[in-house]
Design a protein around this motif. Structure first.
Motif, PDB file in Angstrom:
ATOM      1  N   MET A 740      -7.929 -12.345  -4.981  1.00  0.00           N
ATOM      2  CA  MET A 740      -8.828 -12.628  -6.107  1.00  0.00           C
ATOM      3  C   MET A 740      -9.293 -11.366  -6.827  1.00  0.00           C
ATOM      4  O   MET A 740      -8.989 -11.169  -7.998  1.00  0.00           O
ATOM      5  N   LEU A 741     -10.010 -10.477  -6.162  1.00  0.00           N
ATOM      6  CA  LEU A 741     -10.559  -9.311  -6.853  1.00  0.00           C
ATOM      7  C   LEU A 741      -9.492  -8.279  -7.175  1.00  0.00           C
ATOM      8  O   LEU A 741      -9.702  -7.410  -8.029  1.00  0.00           O
ATOM      9  N   GLY A 742      -8.341  -8.373  -6.540  1.00  0.00           N
ATOM     10  CA  GLY A 742      -7.270  -7.428  -6.808  1.00  0.00           C
ATOM     11  C   GLY A 742      -6.682  -7.554  -8.191  1.00  0.00           C
ATOM     12  O   GLY A 742      -6.006  -6.643  -8.672  1.00  0.00           O
ATOM     13  N   ASP A 746     -10.666  -5.013 -13.576  1.00  0.00           N
ATOM     14  CA  ASP A 746     -11.666  -3.945 -13.488  1.00  0.00           C
ATOM     15  C   ASP A 746     -11.006  -2.784 -12.742  1.00  0.00           C
ATOM     16  O   ASP A 746     -10.690  -2.879 -11.558  1.00  0.00           O
ATOM     17  N   TRP A 747     -10.802  -1.670 -13.453  1.00  0.00           N
ATOM     18  CA  TRP A 747     -10.047  -0.550 -12.885  1.00  0.00           C
ATOM     19  C   TRP A 747     -10.669  -0.062 -11.589  1.00  0.00           C
ATOM     20  O   TRP A 747      -9.968   0.184 -10.611  1.00  0.00           O
ATOM     21  N   LEU A 748     -11.993   0.078 -11.561  1.00  0.00           N
ATOM     22  CA  LEU A 748     -12.651   0.616 -10.381  1.00  0.00           C
ATOM     23  C   LEU A 748     -12.511  -0.334  -9.201  1.00  0.00           C
ATOM     24  O   LEU A 748     -12.201   0.097  -8.078  1.00  0.00           O
ATOM     25  N   VAL A 749     -12.711  -1.629  -9.426  1.00  0.00           N
ATOM     26  CA  VAL A 749     -12.588  -2.614  -8.349  1.00  0.00           C
ATOM     27  C   VAL A 749     -11.169  -2.611  -7.796  1.00  0.00           C
ATOM     28  O   VAL A 749     -10.957  -2.597  -6.571  1.00  0.00           O
ATOM     29  N   ASN A 754      -7.098  -2.316  -3.890  1.00  0.00           N
ATOM     30  CA  ASN A 754      -5.642  -2.433  -3.865  1.00  0.00           C
ATOM     31  C   ASN A 754      -4.994  -1.171  -3.320  1.00  0.00           C
ATOM     32  O   ASN A 754      -5.597  -0.096  -3.307  1.00  0.00           O
ATOM     33  N   ARG A 755      -3.746  -1.298  -2.899  1.00  0.00           N
ATOM     34  CA  ARG A 755      -2.996  -0.145  -2.421  1.00  0.00           C
ATOM     35  C   ARG A 755      -1.568  -0.216  -2.971  1.00  0.00           C
ATOM     36  O   ARG A 755      -1.010  -1.273  -3.192  1.00  0.00           O
TER      37      ARG A 755
END
Length: 859
Positions: A740-742, A746-749, A754-755
């Motif tokens: 979800m948040l990946g 939002d660049w910072l999130v 993420n990797r």
């Protein structure tokens, strides 16, 4: 004021300001580090856990993989729930919101469309019905697991559960996780079934293709399974009397052809986001098992690598569950790959048997066109009331949404989800005798997963099975998703079983939507009996290979599907096994199986490259063409030839077929397209080669030459001008994205969670199946989500690897510590015996009984 004094004062001010900035940076960094580390679990020492009745140990190795030791089964599953929550609660929380159609409570209106579809299908309600039907013992295990999760939740909140909750609070500060329930665990099995639901994607594509192609043309794009070149899983067998006979020879019967009466289906279903991974013709899994008669140890070897989306954390969680003393009340001594949120082990081994899964691909869903009038629909000449329910969807940041869910006897009306489905129903062509001008048809979904089943019982019975008979008894309960199951035991036996709820249709082949107002296409009340499903025990070949290929030669008594994987992976695995056996005195070892899992040879390149090398091309293109001249057709990440070939393949598909297909259904490049191109490669004037967008009529060589030139320019632009410096891995990258948040934009999130990218080898429909969609680019869409090789001669000699790591906490040492090893094709030792586990131990956490829980499951 003297200049020297002024300078000194300015310097003091600058030093002070610099100091303040540094202090602020240190404070901010310390706060971030503190916030990130707050969610890290305790892995040493002693904790008191409410609900436990006895002392439990959680022993972890350097990879953070836990092995749990308990005196009774309920405490074992309480501890499993507690440990899953320690490492993966965000993942668990997101999963249960997905399967309950409640994502919008967390993420707002952006997920409303998904919630509407899942509420319409009613996954959560089916899970609640299943809870009442499963064995009482299974219910107790599920309840104990939930108690363990909730014991952990009672200790923590917000950022203490995961960094994601801190980030979520910036947009939805009111969100608080609810207690875990047994139905939360059962619901995830519906997500498994949805993404492994077989031919729905192909059914949609065939219907959409009718916008531009005739049925005969569509037939050419869905060639039959090549039984003459690619072996099915079983070489023989058919139903005799009321049972499957593994030695019977079925009469040859060609697959059922395409029916012409229906063509159109909604595009909307194809847009539903997958939960485990994108659907595609190359997605699936590999598994095979070799008899001890053909191994260096004299005992069977079993390999498995399921292909799913690259997620962070991985879809799997490695774990061991051990009763200190095996008794009837505590029968578990098992290890393998689990699902966070679900008790038990899904794939793995116990002290007696090992098992693996690949997706069967059975046709277990049909779409019915319905004549709806008001609150009724037509069935067999009369109007029947619709089943109507109201669903309230809570949406973060805005008012609740009221959803009306309607259903016929065939299933929920998924056409109610969007305008697109209604358009599809209105425009669906029918046989002349059924056609009604200006009629709008609703679309209902019949799907085996929408019927309550006992799949949860199957998991625990698999975990405790001691032999082939008990394994089959467990498989009998595995209703959805329908799978291929392979088996091996310490006594030397190997086997295969096809389980699953396989519908029996009155007529039809399940490939196109059918009219629901007649009973011609109804499903019979009972599925295909389990005793008539294909199986094999100790086949004369000495091995069994499953890779989503056809199960059995044509002629089997029942329709399984007509949309098999085309068998390129399974045939390559079979050939590699045979090569190793011939080379090594008719014996293979575990390393041979691990090597086979990494095989990068592209069978499509073997077919196409000779044609590419015959072409005369311009000097600029020739520099790239020369890469193919001495290529061995393998696709490691450093291969320049693989980069060029795949770019040519992509361009050739788009030029040959993309010009004649709707934009929604472009060639993805999977093994079906291998087979399609094989069918026309020796027909240079076949109409498919012509680019209908140009005034001239192109031939095969025209199109391949153009594809080579376009690929040369594409890689020059994306990589470098010098073909010798191209790398397949630089094109074919894998990103690990947080659930979800990946994809939050939002660049910072995204940077926090993420990797990647990781440069990977392999490719579409190769044994090392790192899938990509040729219509979209080269990014890796699905991968071997784990790999394992089980040695039944010495279980401690088994090996495994997960895609990411045990931890779901960003910046934890076990967040992605297995990812680089996975990318290099390595596997880790898999300790199983208590002695091996203790020797590998890095951390030991003791869970002591805490206060009793009110309403806890007794035992």
């Amino acid at each position: 004021m003297p200049s020297s004094t002024l300078f000194r004062r300015l310097r003091i001010v600058l030093i002070a300001l610099t100091g303040l900035v540094l202090l602020a940076l240190i404070a901010a960094t310390s706060y971030v580090v503190w916030t990130v580390r707050r969610s890290f679990p305790q892995v040493d020492g002693t904790l008191s856990v409410p609900g436990l009745t006895t002392r439990v140990e959680v022993v972890r190795d350097k990879w953070g993989v836990p092995q749990i030791y308990a005196d009774n089964a309920l405490d074992l599953f309480r501890a499993q729930g507690y440990v899953h929550a320690q490492d993966r609660f965000w993942e668990m929380d997101v999963r249960r919101h997905v399967t309950a159609g409640r994502l919008s409570e967390m993420f707002g209106p952006s997920t409303l469309k998904v919630d509407k579809l899942i509420r319409t299908m009613g996954w959560r309600k089916i899970a609640e019905q299943e809870l009442e039907r499963i064995d009482p013992e299974t219910r107790r295990y599920l309840q104990a697991y939930a108690e363990g999760v909730n014991a952990y939740l009672d200790e923590r909140e917000g950022a203490e559960l995961g960094l994601e909750y801190t980030l979520l609070a910036m947009e939805n500060g009111d969100y608080r996780p609810e207690p875990w329930t047994p139905a939360d665990s059962l619901s995830w099995l519906k997500a498994m079934a949805w993404d492994l639901r077989a031919n729905v994607a192909q059914e949609i594509d065939r219907a959409l293709l009718t916008e531009k192609l005739s049925v005969d043309q569509i037939e050419q794009l869905y060639p039959p399974y090549p039984y003459g070149r690619h072996q099915p899983i079983l070489s023989r067998g058919d139903v005799r009397g009321k049972r499957f006979d593994p030695e019977a020879s079925a009469p040859l019967r060609l697959p059922v052809g395409v029916r012409k009466q229906l063509a159109e289906l909604s595009r909307e279903l194809a847009k539903i986001p997958p939960l485990l991974g994108p659907n595609g013709t190359g997605i699936g899994s590999n598994s095979w098992v070799v008899s001890g008669a053909l191994t260096t140890t004299g005992k069977p070897l079993l390999a498995n690598d399921p292909h799913l989306a690259p997620k962070l954390p991985s879809i799997w969680y490695q774990m061991g569950l051990h009763c200190r003393k095996i008794t009837g009340q505590c029968p578990f001594d098992v290890a393998g790959f689990t699902f966070s949120g679900v008790p038990g082990v899904i794939i793995g081994h116990n002290d007696k048997i090992a098992w693996g899964f690949t997706n069967l691909g059975a046709d277990v869903s049909d779409l019915f066109l319905e004549k709806v009038r008001g609150d009724t629909y037509e069935y067999k000449g009369r109007q029947v009331p619709l089943e109507i329910n109201q669903e309230i969807i809570k949406v973060a940041g805005q008012d609740d949404v009221l959803l009306t869910v309607r259903a016929t006897k065939h299933g929920p009306l998924i056409s109610d989800v969007s305008e697109e489905f209604r358009k599809a129903g209105a425009g669906a062509p029918l046989p002349e005798s059924m056609r009604e001008p200006r009629r709008e048809y609703a679309v209902a979904l019949s799907w085996t997963a929408l019927k309550p089943s006992r799949t949860a019982d199957a998991i625990f019975k698999l975990n405790t099975a001691r032999n082939w008979t008990e394994f089959r008894a467990a498989a009998k309960l595995f209703a959805v998703p329908a799978q291929n199951m392979i088996y091996a035991d310490t006594q030397g036996n190997i086997g295969y079983q096809m389980p699953g709820y396989l519908p029996l249709r009155n007529s039809g082949d399940g490939r196109w939507p059918v009219p629901g107002w007649v009973d011609s296409y109804e499903w019979k009340a009972a599925p295909v009996p389990f005793d008539q499903l294909p199986y094999a025990l100790n086949p004369k070949e000495g091995y069994l290979v499953t890779a989503n290929n056809a199960v059995i030669p044509p002629g089997y008594a029942y329709l399984i599907t007509e949309d098999w994987d085309y068998g390129y992976r399974s045939q390559r695995i079979t050939e590699l096994l045979q090569q190793r056996l011939r080379k090594n005195g008719n014996k293979v070892d575990a390393q041979a199986l691990r090597d086979i899992q990494l095989d990068n040879r592209n069978p499509n390149a073997e077919l196409l490259t000779p044609y590419l090398l015959r072409l005369r091309v311009d000097p600029f293109t020739r520099e790239a063409q020369e890469l193919l001249r001495h290529w061995d057709y393998t696709q490691p990440p450093e291969s320049a030839a693989a980069a060029y070939f795949n770019a040519v393949w992509r361009q050739a598909l788009l030029l040959t077929f993309g010009d004649q297909m709707p934009k929604e259904v472009q060639p993805d490049g999977g093994d079906r397209w291998f087979e399609v191109v094989r069918g026309i490669i020796d027909e240079p004037d076949n109409p498919w080669w012509d680019d209908v967008r140009t005034p001239r009529r192109e031939t095969r060589d025209d199109i391949l030459r153009k594809a080579m030139r376009k690929a040369r320019y594409e890689l020059t632009r994306k990589l470098t001008k010098d073909p010798e410096n191209w790398r397949w891995g630089r094109l074919h990258k894998m990103w690990l994205l947080n659930d979800m948040l990946g994809n939050s934009d939002d660049w910072l999130v995204e940077r926090l969670l993420n990797r990647g990218p990781y440069e990977v080898g392999g490719g579409e429909s190769l044994v090392n199946a790192t899938g990509w969609d040729a219509a979209k680019g080269y990014t890796t869409d699905w991968v071997p989500s784990m790999r394992m090789v089980v040695d039944l001669g010495n279980l401690d000699a088994s090996t495994w690897i997960n895609l990411t790591g045990a931890s779901g906490h960003a910046y934890h040492g076990n967040y992605v510590d297995q990812a680089e090893l996975w990318a290099r094709g390595e596997q880790l030792p898999w300790p199983f015996s208590e002695q091996a586990v203790r020797q590998a131990a890095e951390n030991t956490l003791v869970l002591e009984p805490g206060p009793p829980l009110e309403g806890a499951v007794p035992g």
